[in-house]
Design a protein around this motif. Structure first.
Motif, PDB file in Angstrom:
ATOM      1  N   ARG A   1     105.807  -7.256 -38.293  1.00  0.00           N
ATOM      2  CA  ARG A   1     106.913  -7.753 -39.131  1.00  0.00           C
ATOM      3  C   ARG A   1     106.502  -9.006 -39.899  1.00  0.00           C
ATOM      4  NH1 ARG A   1     109.638  -6.277 -34.453  1.00  0.00           N
ATOM      5  NH2 ARG A   1     109.670  -8.430 -33.711  1.00  0.00           N
ATOM      6  N   ALA A   2     105.631  -9.826 -39.317  1.00  0.00           N
ATOM      7  CA  ALA A   2     105.271 -11.113 -39.916  1.00  0.00           C
ATOM      8  C   ALA A   2     104.255 -11.001 -41.047  1.00  0.00           C
ATOM      9  CB  ALA A   2     104.720 -12.045 -38.835  1.00  0.00           C
ATOM     10  N   ILE A   3     103.488  -9.920 -41.135  1.00  0.00           N
ATOM     11  CA  ILE A   3     102.429  -9.871 -42.145  1.00  0.00           C
ATOM     12  C   ILE A   3     102.944  -9.596 -43.545  1.00  0.00           C
ATOM     13  CG2 ILE A   3     100.601  -9.244 -40.543  1.00  0.00           C
ATOM     14  CD1 ILE A   3     100.833  -6.385 -41.692  1.00  0.00           C
ATOM     15  N   GLY A   4     104.158  -9.075 -43.648  1.00  0.00           N
ATOM     16  CA  GLY A   4     104.716  -8.817 -44.969  1.00  0.00           C
ATOM     17  C   GLY A   4     103.835  -7.868 -45.757  1.00  0.00           C
ATOM     18  N   GLY A   5     103.482  -8.229 -46.975  1.00  0.00           N
ATOM     19  CA  GLY A   5     102.686  -7.371 -47.842  1.00  0.00           C
ATOM     20  C   GLY A   5     101.198  -7.658 -47.807  1.00  0.00           C
ATOM     21  N   VAL A   6     100.719  -8.389 -46.810  1.00  0.00           N
ATOM     22  CA  VAL A   6      99.301  -8.729 -46.722  1.00  0.00           C
ATOM     23  C   VAL A   6      98.468  -7.457 -46.551  1.00  0.00           C
ATOM     24  CG1 VAL A   6      97.559  -9.903 -45.323  1.00  0.00           C
ATOM     25  CG2 VAL A   6      99.743 -11.012 -45.758  1.00  0.00           C
ATOM     26  N   GLN A   7      97.428  -7.326 -47.364  1.00  0.00           N
ATOM     27  CA  GLN A   7      96.495  -6.200 -47.256  1.00  0.00           C
ATOM     28  C   GLN A   7      95.519  -6.486 -46.115  1.00  0.00           C
ATOM     29  OE1 GLN A   7      96.290  -3.359 -49.265  1.00  0.00           O
ATOM     30  NE2 GLN A   7      94.565  -2.592 -48.108  1.00  0.00           N
ATOM     31  N   LEU A   8      95.465  -5.593 -45.137  1.00  0.00           N
ATOM     32  CA  LEU A   8      94.588  -5.768 -43.983  1.00  0.00           C
ATOM     33  C   LEU A   8      93.315  -4.965 -44.182  1.00  0.00           C
ATOM     34  CD1 LEU A   8      97.302  -5.384 -41.221  1.00  0.00           C
ATOM     35  CD2 LEU A   8      96.299  -7.515 -42.072  1.00  0.00           C
ATOM     36  N   ARG A   9      92.172  -5.624 -43.985  1.00  0.00           N
ATOM     37  CA  ARG A   9      90.878  -4.951 -44.085  1.00  0.00           C
ATOM     38  C   ARG A   9      90.334  -4.782 -42.678  1.00  0.00           C
ATOM     39  NH1 ARG A   9      86.894  -8.036 -47.310  1.00  0.00           N
ATOM     40  NH2 ARG A   9      87.705  -9.718 -46.045  1.00  0.00           N
ATOM     41  N   CYS A  10      90.255  -3.547 -42.224  1.00  0.00           N
ATOM     42  CA  CYS A  10      89.752  -3.297 -40.881  1.00  0.00           C
ATOM     43  C   CYS A  10      89.251  -1.867 -40.768  1.00  0.00           C
ATOM     44  CB  CYS A  10      90.814  -3.587 -39.824  1.00  0.00           C
ATOM     45  SG  CYS A  10      92.417  -2.876 -40.119  1.00  0.00           S
ATOM     46  N   LYS A  11      88.420  -1.659 -39.771  1.00  0.00           N
ATOM     47  CA  LYS A  11      87.916  -0.313 -39.499  1.00  0.00           C
ATOM     48  C   LYS A  11      88.962   0.479 -38.720  1.00  0.00           C
ATOM     49  CE  LYS A  11      84.137   2.200 -37.403  1.00  0.00           C
ATOM     50  NZ  LYS A  11      82.901   2.139 -36.662  1.00  0.00           N
ATOM     51  N   CYS A  12      89.619  -0.185 -37.783  1.00  0.00           N
ATOM     52  CA  CYS A  12      90.612   0.478 -36.943  1.00  0.00           C
ATOM     53  C   CYS A  12      91.818  -0.456 -36.802  1.00  0.00           C
ATOM     54  CB  CYS A  12      90.001   0.790 -35.583  1.00  0.00           C
ATOM     55  SG  CYS A  12      91.090   1.697 -34.476  1.00  0.00           S
ATOM     56  N   LEU A  13      92.993   0.066 -37.063  1.00  0.00           N
ATOM     57  CA  LEU A  13      94.228  -0.705 -36.970  1.00  0.00           C
ATOM     58  C   LEU A  13      95.147  -0.061 -35.941  1.00  0.00           C
ATOM     59  CD1 LEU A  13      96.026  -3.010 -38.113  1.00  0.00           C
ATOM     60  CD2 LEU A  13      96.899  -1.340 -39.753  1.00  0.00           C
ATOM     61  N   LEU A  14      95.566  -0.849 -34.963  1.00  0.00           N
ATOM     62  CA  LEU A  14      96.517  -0.417 -33.939  1.00  0.00           C
ATOM     63  C   LEU A  14      97.850  -1.064 -34.295  1.00  0.00           C
ATOM     64  CD1 LEU A  14      96.962   1.013 -31.178  1.00  0.00           C
ATOM     65  CD2 LEU A  14      96.306  -1.150 -30.101  1.00  0.00           C
ATOM     66  N   VAL A  15      98.861  -0.246 -34.564  1.00  0.00           N
ATOM     67  CA  VAL A  15     100.103  -0.762 -35.144  1.00  0.00           C
ATOM     68  C   VAL A  15     101.305  -0.033 -34.550  1.00  0.00           C
ATOM     69  CG1 VAL A  15      99.943   0.827 -37.104  1.00  0.00           C
ATOM     70  CG2 VAL A  15     101.220  -1.268 -37.356  1.00  0.00           C
ATOM     71  N   PRO A  16     102.427  -0.754 -34.367  1.00  0.00           N
ATOM     72  CA  PRO A  16     103.643  -0.061 -33.936  1.00  0.00           C
ATOM     73  C   PRO A  16     104.002   1.026 -34.940  1.00  0.00           C
ATOM     74  CG  PRO A  16     103.957  -2.444 -33.855  1.00  0.00           C
ATOM     75  CD  PRO A  16     102.647  -2.195 -34.549  1.00  0.00           C
ATOM     76  N   GLY A  17     104.377   2.186 -34.427  1.00  0.00           N
ATOM     77  CA  GLY A  17     104.655   3.324 -35.288  1.00  0.00           C
ATOM     78  C   GLY A  17     105.801   3.129 -36.255  1.00  0.00           C
TER      79      GLY A  17
END
Length: 143
Positions: free
Chosen positions: A44-60
């Motif tokens: 919820r806190a990241i807003g529209g930030v683009q995340l650069r990662c190989k693997c992202l674990l995120v709430p569905g």
């Protein structure tokens, strides 16, 4: 490449794998993460930030912007990659093949959970992070 969990609850800190750190909001878009886990508060806190990662674990239930080739959702929905089942004892369910420790693949399976330091549904992000980074053992996860 780094491994991190964003907005990690303090009670999870003793259970984090040793190579995982808790980045600040300013660090998120600056690093290229091997694995980045988001707690519900973090998503919820990241807003529209683009995340650069190989693997992202995120709430569905939390949409995020990412270029990650692997996005692994966790939650109580049948659509999530990691979910829970079990009537008397909680069971972690891997719903689809996932990238595991050291490049191994984690096949769909059900893993009985032993004693946990809190409600399993509240610990799904931590359980997923440990599953992706640590080999499965008989003393599953949180000893």
């Amino acid at each position: 490449m780094e491994r991190g969990i964003f907005r990690c609850p303090p009670q999870w800190l003793p259970f984090l794998p040793p190579q995982v750190r808790c980045p600040s909001p300013q660090e998120l878009p600056l690093s290229h993460w091997a694995l980045l886990a988001l707690t519900p508060a973090g998503a919820r806190a990241i807003g529209g930030v683009q995340l650069r990662c190989k693997c992202l674990l995120v709430p569905g239930d939390c949409p995020v912007r990412t270029t990650a080739p692997f996005v692994i959702s966790y939650g109580l929905s049948a659509r999530d990659s990691l979910t829970l089942s079990g009537v008397r004892q909680p069971v972690l369910c891997i719903q689809r093949t996932l990238p595991g420790p050291g490049g191994a693949l984690l096949e769909p399976q059900e893993i009985p959970l032993g004693e946990l330091p809190g409600p399993p549904e509240a610990l799904l992000g931590l359980l997923g992070l440990r599953l992706l980074l640590m080999p499965l053992t008989k003393a599953l996860f949180l000893e």
